[in-house]
Design a protein around this motif. Structure first.
Motif, PDB file in Angstrom:
ATOM      1  N   ASP A   1       0.856  -1.185   0.000  1.00 49.92           N
ATOM      2  CA  ASP A   1       0.000   0.000   0.000  1.00 49.92           C
ATOM      3  C   ASP A   1       0.893   1.235   0.000  1.00 49.92           C
ATOM      4  O   ASP A   1       2.012   1.209   0.497  1.00 49.92           O
ATOM      5  CB  ASP A   1      -0.911   0.008   1.237  1.00 49.92           C
ATOM      6  N   ARG A   2       0.364   2.296  -0.598  1.00 51.11           N
ATOM      7  CA  ARG A   2       1.081   3.576  -0.595  1.00 51.11           C
ATOM      8  C   ARG A   2       0.069   4.668  -0.323  1.00 51.11           C
ATOM      9  O   ARG A   2      -1.003   4.697  -0.917  1.00 51.11           O
ATOM     10  CB  ARG A   2       1.754   3.818  -1.949  1.00 51.11           C
ATOM     11  N   LYS A   3       0.415   5.557   0.614  1.00 50.38           N
ATOM     12  CA  LYS A   3      -0.466   6.691   0.899  1.00 50.38           C
ATOM     13  C   LYS A   3       0.345   7.972   0.716  1.00 50.38           C
ATOM     14  O   LYS A   3       1.553   7.998   0.969  1.00 50.38           O
ATOM     15  CB  LYS A   3      -0.977   6.613   2.339  1.00 50.38           C
ATOM     16  N   LYS A   4      -0.362   9.003   0.246  1.00 53.56           N
ATOM     17  CA  LYS A   4       0.361  10.228  -0.114  1.00 53.56           C
ATOM     18  C   LYS A   4      -0.269  11.476   0.479  1.00 53.56           C
ATOM     19  O   LYS A   4      -1.488  11.553   0.626  1.00 53.56           O
ATOM     20  CB  LYS A   4       0.316  10.420  -1.632  1.00 53.56           C
ATOM     21  N   ILE A   5       0.594  12.448   0.733  1.00 57.40           N
ATOM     22  CA  ILE A   5       0.126  13.808   1.018  1.00 57.40           C
ATOM     23  C   ILE A   5       0.750  14.727  -0.025  1.00 57.40           C
ATOM     24  O   ILE A   5       1.962  14.685  -0.255  1.00 57.40           O
ATOM     25  CB  ILE A   5       0.608  14.288   2.411  1.00 57.40           C
ATOM     26  N   ARG A   6      -0.079  15.504  -0.651  1.00 54.87           N
ATOM     27  CA  ARG A   6       0.405  16.572  -1.530  1.00 54.87           C
ATOM     28  C   ARG A   6      -0.334  17.827  -1.113  1.00 54.87           C
ATOM     29  O   ARG A   6      -1.510  18.000  -1.401  1.00 54.87           O
ATOM     30  CB  ARG A   6       0.109  16.271  -3.006  1.00 54.87           C
ATOM     31  N   LYS A   7       0.365  18.681  -0.405  1.00 59.05           N
ATOM     32  CA  LYS A   7      -0.286  19.899   0.061  1.00 59.05           C
ATOM     33  C   LYS A   7       0.630  21.058  -0.291  1.00 59.05           C
ATOM     34  O   LYS A   7       1.838  20.995  -0.026  1.00 59.05           O
ATOM     35  CB  LYS A   7      -0.490  19.809   1.581  1.00 59.05           C
TER      36      LYS A   7
ATOM     37  N   ILE B   1       2.956  23.604   8.495  1.00 59.66           N
ATOM     38  CA  ILE B   1       3.877  23.552   7.364  1.00 59.66           C
ATOM     39  C   ILE B   1       3.040  23.674   6.093  1.00 59.66           C
ATOM     40  O   ILE B   1       2.240  22.778   5.789  1.00 59.66           O
ATOM     41  CB  ILE B   1       4.708  22.247   7.370  1.00 59.66           C
ATOM     42  N   PRO B   2       3.184  24.789   5.385  1.00 59.30           N
ATOM     43  CA  PRO B   2       2.286  25.047   4.252  1.00 59.30           C
ATOM     44  C   PRO B   2       2.501  24.093   3.075  1.00 59.30           C
ATOM     45  O   PRO B   2       1.553  23.807   2.344  1.00 59.30           O
ATOM     46  CB  PRO B   2       2.600  26.490   3.853  1.00 59.30           C
ATOM     47  N   ASN B   3       3.731  23.626   2.883  1.00 53.86           N
ATOM     48  CA  ASN B   3       4.002  22.782   1.723  1.00 53.86           C
ATOM     49  C   ASN B   3       4.500  21.413   2.169  1.00 53.86           C
ATOM     50  O   ASN B   3       5.547  21.289   2.797  1.00 53.86           O
ATOM     51  CB  ASN B   3       5.054  23.457   0.845  1.00 53.86           C
ATOM     52  N   VAL B   4       3.716  20.402   1.837  1.00 59.89           N
ATOM     53  CA  VAL B   4       4.027  19.057   2.338  1.00 59.89           C
ATOM     54  C   VAL B   4       3.966  18.042   1.204  1.00 59.89           C
ATOM     55  O   VAL B   4       2.998  18.008   0.430  1.00 59.89           O
ATOM     56  CB  VAL B   4       3.012  18.626   3.424  1.00 59.89           C
ATOM     57  N   TRP B   5       5.008  17.235   1.130  1.00 60.47           N
ATOM     58  CA  TRP B   5       5.029  16.091   0.206  1.00 60.47           C
ATOM     59  C   TRP B   5       5.392  14.881   1.047  1.00 60.47           C
ATOM     60  O   TRP B   5       6.428  14.871   1.711  1.00 60.47           O
ATOM     61  CB  TRP B   5       6.082  16.320  -0.869  1.00 60.47           C
ATOM     62  N   CYS B   6       4.538  13.904   1.054  1.00 50.57           N
ATOM     63  CA  CYS B   6       4.840  12.729   1.864  1.00 50.57           C
ATOM     64  C   CYS B   6       4.371  11.476   1.138  1.00 50.57           C
ATOM     65  O   CYS B   6       3.254  11.418   0.629  1.00 50.57           O
ATOM     66  CB  CYS B   6       4.160  12.844   3.225  1.00 50.57           C
ATOM     67  N   ASP B   7       5.234  10.493   1.088  1.00 46.91           N
ATOM     68  CA  ASP B   7       4.888   9.179   0.563  1.00 46.91           C
ATOM     69  C   ASP B   7       5.140   8.162   1.676  1.00 46.91           C
ATOM     70  O   ASP B   7       6.245   8.099   2.203  1.00 46.91           O
ATOM     71  CB  ASP B   7       5.783   8.813  -0.634  1.00 46.91           C
ATOM     72  N   ALA B   8       4.112   7.403   2.000  1.00 44.50           N
ATOM     73  CA  ALA B   8       4.298   6.352   3.002  1.00 44.50           C
ATOM     74  C   ALA B   8       4.038   5.019   2.337  1.00 44.50           C
ATOM     75  O   ALA B   8       2.974   4.793   1.766  1.00 44.50           O
ATOM     76  CB  ALA B   8       3.348   6.570   4.171  1.00 44.50           C
ATOM     77  N   LEU B   9       5.036   4.152   2.404  1.00 37.37           N
ATOM     78  CA  LEU B   9       4.921   2.847   1.761  1.00 37.37           C
ATOM     79  C   LEU B   9       4.848   1.759   2.826  1.00 37.37           C
ATOM     80  O   LEU B   9       5.630   1.754   3.776  1.00 37.37           O
ATOM     81  CB  LEU B   9       6.143   2.576   0.869  1.00 37.37           C
TER      82      LEU B   9
END
Ligand code: FES
Ligand code: FES
Lengths: 157, 699
Positions: B86-92, B265-273
């Motif tokens: 599974d992969r979950k993402k944040i793009r903010k 934090i206004p700009n967030v990139w996160c990938d959780a695998l």
């Protein structure tokens, strides 16, 4: 020296009562207490002497009942948590919030009870040494320390 | 989530400790003898021994048949022919822009090992199948209703034919939420014609065979302006879910939801695998991944403070989320939803005497250092999680509170009774709560997890209380010949507000009212209260936007240690926590839970971990090699609370049962990094680890 070579009927003194039980030479005290006498206060947590949940008193001293053969207990006075009747440490445990799930509690009670009887006025290092034999996974230990100190200082009777 | 695990290994064994066969016998003794007669020959397969190795190009794929697995939730995205389940993402916002606007950018990697729950009671089950086909399971579980569901689904048995009973549970910490032994015990009973079988994990099995706590590898890049304001963060989490996924997909979801820490934090990139390895499989553990994610972000906060020569407390307070900001999943922050982090930090500073200095020489090569970490956590419970409460009265007017949550230590049944006694204004000693849970007689409670029991059961209790109040008033109104709204309920009486000397006692109402001439009206008063989580939603696959919990609990924690430069050893001096509890319902219990959490956190920080040999075999399978905190090793504990009401919660109370653990490993690492003047970005921090990091491992 006393020897058991096969399944035998023996006498055990537990909580001031005489019991007759059939045991195998290899039976451990924890098993006999729980499975044969129905005294489930002593708990298994590791069967390896590491956790102390199975602690009972043998002639007034704490012993891990998973490490003692039932045969070794013949002729000795065994006390389990069921034999503690309103001991000061029990009250102190409740007042000090010294348990959460309660699984470790009977073991800790037995150690504390024996400590209070043996060393009415121990230095901290002795308390630490006695209580390090047991594990509690829920509390922070501070509560258990407070409980035994209450009993030692006589403020919980 | 992903139905990838057979109760007994089939064709392939994927981790050391995986059950492969069951032996049923009349006694332990005979069973042990029989087990020794089974000969197993394994053909060794290539081993995946870490999440990063699992992602290598030629890594062996653990689950070739992933495409066939049934998914129980829509928000799970397996990547076929890889080890990523599974992969979950944040793009903010826009991280590129955020980093461009940063004056300073820091990169770090973190490695956190798997570890174990070590509840003092190992997992244990009884199972039998009665002649009419009823399956009876008695188990040490946090989730009796999931056990029933799982037995039903796996073996195709109707739910009404399965009874699951749970007595007091000897510690859970999340480890008794998954369903494992129950399936095996059912199979064992079935194999002997339904006879009652008993299965109890040895400590070794409990550690190696049953599910454990997640491991994590993470990389974090953080950008900030000179004034300390964070502009952007980019995070990759590789969660070591072990050989099977269990709640791994939920764990990575929980990680992305709170990946920034409680900071704006206004700009967030996160990938959780969520990554398969040949390690024991993982499940929920106190804090539900947050102790790990907090470790990463809170180490970064200290690095940032250090690089900018700012006070670590100040940089946290400066960046703390404020009303009007949004969370990584774009939930709007309000005081009720979030609480007050700044107040927690201020209180913590006073509590631990922060301003005396975070590092003090004490002579003899020793130094005292303090480290801080903040925390936040929301529940991540599914929107359709339910709870229910039934109230019945005894003829003397006392009440039985019937609910389906499990008692495993945190005293939630006491809290439920407290809430009811408060609402009905009656003596708590006249309320008794069922301690055991039986799925046939108790209303369903989703799971006793996620620090959500007080919230969910509490709301059901309040509704049930309203229900009985209404019924009591209606009946009393008929007898007293006045409108129900003129009546008050208190002290087991229903009385007329204007003239309290006119009243009826509960005992004369609860099983119907009998007039002097013998006529009776009413009947038993039965109260019911039901609750569903409701307004939560699944997160957007691409951006992560969505609401995953009703509110957060925030807090700030600190650890003070005394470190010996000569031999890299240290001792704990103080550990402190300030939580925004919304409202503290039971002060002693709240303090006890937080302290217990801190103690466990110190264990995670200082000693607890699985180590493996080259074949992925866990080496620490007894309490002699797997070390936990012991009496006499603990610091002085300091606990205080801030109370920012959660307006939807029962008496405004937030969940607090898990939170004491979350920031402690990070706070410890921050203190030790300062004391040792080294970047300690892995756990556990044994003297040997500190020595290796500090010296590069050469003596
Ligand atoms: S069971 Fe005896 S010490 Fe653990
Ligand atoms: S109270 Fe749960 S282990 Fe001590």
């Amino acid at each position: 020296m006393f020897a058991l070579s096969k399944r035998s009927l023996i006498k055990l003194n537990v909580n001031q009562e005489e019991y007759e039980v059939f045991i195998r030479p290899s039976d451990i005290l924890l098993f006999t207490l729980r499975e044969q006498l129905g005294l489930t206060g002593a708990k298994p947590g590791c069967y390896n002497g590491d956790c102390g949940a199975c602690t009972v008193l043998v002639d007034g001293l704490p012993v891990k009942s998973c490490l003692m053969l039932t045969a070794e207990a013949i002729g000795k006075q065994i006390t389990t948590v069921e034999g503690l009747k309103d001991a000061p440490i029990q009250k102190a445990f409740i007042e000090q919030f010294a348990f959460q799930c309660g699984y470790c509690t009977s073991g800790f009670l037995m150690v504390c009870h024996a400590l209070a009887n043996r060393h009415p006025n121990p230095p901290d290092i002795v308390i630490d040494e006695w209580l390090q034999s047991n594990i509690c996974r829920c509390t922070s230990y501070e509560e258990i320390g407070n409980a035994i100190r209450k009993v030692l200082s006589g403020t919980c009777k | 989530m992903i139905e990838d695990r057979p109760p007994l290994a089939r064709k392939k064994v994927r981790y050391y400790g995986e059950p492969i066969a069951l032996v049923v016998a009349d006694s332990d003794f005979t069973a042990a003898k029989a087990v020794s007669l089974i000969q197993v020959e394994y053909k060794p397969l290539p081993v995946v021994n870490s999440p990063s190795q699992a992602l290598e190009k030629d890594a062996p794929v653990l689950h070739e048949q992933m495409i066939l697995y049934h998914l129980t939730s829509e928000d799970i995205y397996p990547e076929l022919n890889t080890n990523i389940c599974d992969r979950k993402k944040i793009r903010k916002g826009d991280v590129k822009q955020g980093f461009a606007a940063s004056d300073i950018i820091l990169d770090s990697t973190f490695t956190l090992p798997q570890s174990d729950h070590i509840a003092m009671e190992t997992r244990a089950v009884h199972a039998r199948i009665d002649a009419d086909g009823t399956v009876f399971i008695k188990t040490s579980s946090q989730t009796p209703f999931s056990v029933r569901e799982s037995i039903s689904q796996t073996f195709n048995i109707n739910l009404d034919k399965i009874i699951v009973e749970v007595p007091f549970v000897g510690g859970g910490f999340g480890g008794k939420a998954p369903v494992q032994l129950e399936l095996l015990a059912y199979m064992a009973s079935k194999a002997v014609g339904g006879k009652e079988v008993k299965m109890i994990n040895s400590r070794e099995q409990d550690i190696a065979s049953s599910p454990c706590r997640m491991g994590l590898e993470a990389t974090v890049k953080l950008g900030a302006a000179k004034n300390g304001m964070i502009q952007a963060v980019q995070i990759t989490y590789l969660l070591d879910t072990g050989a099977y996924s269990d709640v791994g997909p939920r764990l990575i979801k929980a990680m992305i939801v709170d990946c920034t820490g409680p900071y704006n934090i206004p700009n967030v990139w996160c990938d959780a695998l969520c990554v398969y390895t040949n390690h024991p499989y993982v499940t929920s553990f106190r804090g539900f991944s947050h102790a790990s994610s907090a470790f990463c972000i809170e180490r970064m906060m200290d690095k940032l403070a250090h690089a900018l020569q700012m006070d670590p407390a100040e940089i946290r307070a400066k960046n703390a989320l404020q009303p009007g900001n949004t969370s990584p999943t774009q939930v709007k922050i309000t005081p009720s939803i979030f609480g007050n982090l700044t107040a927690c930090i201020d209180k913590l500073k006073a509590l631990i005497n922060w301003d005396e200095g975070t590092m003090i020489e004490v002579g003899n090569g020793k130094v005292r250092a303090k480290g801080m970490a903040c925390l936040w956590k929301t529940s991540n419970s599914p929107p359709n999680a339910v709870s229910g409460v039934l109230l019945t009265f005894n003829t003397d007017g006392s009440i039985n509170l019937n609910c389906g949550c499990v008692e495993c230590g945190p005293g939630m049944k006491t809290t439920a009774a407290q809430i009811l006694s408060e609402k009905l204004k009656m003596d708590i000693n006249r309320i008794s709560v069922n301690m055991e849970v039986n799925t046939k007689y108790n209303p369903e409670h989703w799971k006793t997890v996620a620090s959500m029991t007080t919230y969910m059961v509490g709301r059901a209790v309040l509704r049930a209380a309203e229900d009985v109040i209404q019924q009591l008033k209606n009946l009393a109104a008929a007898v007293l010949k006045c409108p129900p709204e003129d009546l008050e309920v208190a002290n087991e009486q229903v009385s007329v507000r204007q003239d309290p000397s006119l009243f009826l006692q509960f005992k004369d109402l609860v099983h119907g009212y009998q007039y002097p001439n013998g006529n009776s009206v009413g009947g038993q008063i039965l109260g019911r209260g039901s609750f569903i989580m409701g307004d939560l939603n699944l997160l957007d696959q691409e951006t992560g936007a969505g609401k995953s919990g009703p509110y957060w609990t925030v807090g700030a924690q600190a650890v003070e240690i005394e470190y010996d430069r000569k031999d890299y050893t240290y001792r704990f001096v103080k550990a402190a926590t300030v939580l925004d509890a919304g409202k503290v319902l039971n002060p002693k219990m709240a303090e006890g839970l937080v302290k217990g959490g801190m103690c466990m956190g110190l264990g995670l920080g200082s000693r607890e971990s699985f180590s493996y040999d080259k074949d992925g075999k866990v080496l620490d399978t007894s309490l002699r090699t797997y070390k936990v905190m012991h009496f006499g090793e603990t610091p002085q504990y300091l606990v205080e609370f801030v109370e920012t009401p959660e307006i939807d919660a029962p008496y405004q109370a937030r969940g607090i049962a898990e939170h004491g653990i979350i920031g402690i490993p990070a706070a410890l690492a921050n203190a030790l990094s300062l004391a040792a003047q080294a970047e300690l970005d892995e756990l556990p921090l044994t003297p040997e680890t500190i020595w290796r990091i500090k010296t590069g491992g050469c003596s």
